[in-house]
Design an enzyme around this catalytic site. Structure first.
Site, PDB file in Angstrom:
ATOM      1  N   LYS A  93       7.871  -4.798   2.809  1.00  0.00           N
ATOM      2  CA  LYS A  93       7.241  -3.780   3.800  1.00  0.00           C
ATOM      3  C   LYS A  93       7.474  -4.044   4.974  1.00  0.00           C
ATOM      4  O   LYS A  93       7.592  -5.176   5.337  1.00  0.00           O
ATOM      5  CB  LYS A  93       5.867  -3.396   3.398  1.00  0.00           C
ATOM      6  N   ASP A 132      -2.650  -7.372   1.167  1.00  0.00           N
ATOM      7  CA  ASP A 132      -1.566  -6.427   1.260  1.00  0.00           C
ATOM      8  C   ASP A 132      -0.936  -5.928  -0.195  1.00  0.00           C
ATOM      9  O   ASP A 132      -0.459  -5.146  -0.116  1.00  0.00           O
ATOM     10  CB  ASP A 132      -0.155  -7.050   1.586  1.00  0.00           C
TER      11      ASP A 132
END
Length: 289
Positions: free
Chosen positions: A13, A138
């Site tokens: 990401k 996350d």
């Protein structure tokens, strides 16, 4: 019954921006960010065991298997559901560790998604996200599986549709001590809150060029402490605007075409790692929950 699941991707990401908007009494920081999935990924392989053992078949150097996030994720899911099965986990590691691109967190999320299917648990995505938060801030995003506007500690997720972009991600082979950055007295902790609607109005190339609105609040502290990260950002100026992702040390630039990104990558100094990558609309294993 799924006994083997091979070639399960764990995509990286990017944080298109990362604002620190406050600090809780317990010391945790309130964030606003936008998570962008990209097609640079680790690949995981799973083979069911009938003896209940969780085995990492190729542990990373210097990382005890019991502390590896994939093993912890598998054990967490096993204990939550009372599963009698175990699993062998193998990882083809491509994402640099500690680079701010979520490699370990994504591996953990892919483990949860794959075992949800292999062990035929059929847990809803929301349950997997709740479990994922126990593994790291996350991890829920990767289980969520969509590009997201995130708030809180990063776990309050709202799906957003983003334009496709091509990126060059550069890792300068340094490891940023995240705790040191978060405790730095010069770290900005009072950035003005923006709304998701305001971000979406600017969700094009300008989001990368307008640092007075969208930026990574950790970047100034990291570049002061780590000269190589600052050098990467300076190198990008020849080609495009660049921004650090997460708490570093990786830096990314956005390009109009993949060919432009590849041309820049060919000029990258050999001491750094570079990867040309393209944005994803959703996680490749989105359908597993």
């Amino acid at each position: 019954m799924y006994e083997i699941l091979r070639d399960c991707p764990a995509p990286a990401k990017l944080n298109l921006f990362l604002h620190i908007v406050g600090r809780r009494p317990n010391g945790y920081h309130e964030l606003q960010t936008v998570f962008q999935l990209i097609d640079w990924a680790d690949t995981l392989h799973f083979e069911r065991r009938d003896d209940g053992q969780i085995v990492h078949t190729n542990p990373l150097p210097g990382v005890p298997p019991e502390t590896d996030l994939t093993v912890r994720a598998a054990r967490l899911l096993q204990e939550h559901c009372g599963v009698r099965f175990g699993v062998d986990i193998g990882i083809e590691k491509r994402l640099p560790a500690g680079g701010g691109i979520g490699g370990g967190s994504s591996d953990a999320a892919t483990t949860l998604l794959a075992l949800n299917r292999m062990w035929q648990l059929d847990l809803p995505r929301e349950t997997l996200q709740t479990l994922a938060l126990k593994l790291g801030a996350d991890v829920p995003f990767f289980v969520f599986g969509r590009n997201a506007f995130a708030e809180g500690l990063g776990e309050e997720l709202h799906a957003v549709d983003l334009p496709q972009h091509h990126f060059l991600v550069v890792n300068p082979r340094v490891h940023v001590a995240t705790n040191k950055i978060f405790t730095d007295p010069l770290l900005t902790r009072d950035t003005k809150i923006v709304t998701m609607a305001f971000f979406l109005e600017h969700a094009n190339k300008n989001v990368f060029e307008t640092d007075e609105i969208f930026r990574n609040d950790m970047q100034a502290v990291v570049t002061r402490e780590y000269a190589e990260v600052a050098a990467v950002i300076d190198w990008f100026r020849t080609f495009t605007t660049a921004r650090m992702t997460g708490s570093g040390a990786s830096v990314f630039g956005v390009f109009d075409t993949k060919a432009d990104a590849e041309a820049a990558c060919k000029r990258l100094p050999e001491r750094w790692i570079g990867q040309v990558t393209t944005s994803l609309a959703e996680h490749p294993m989105f359908a597993f929950a």
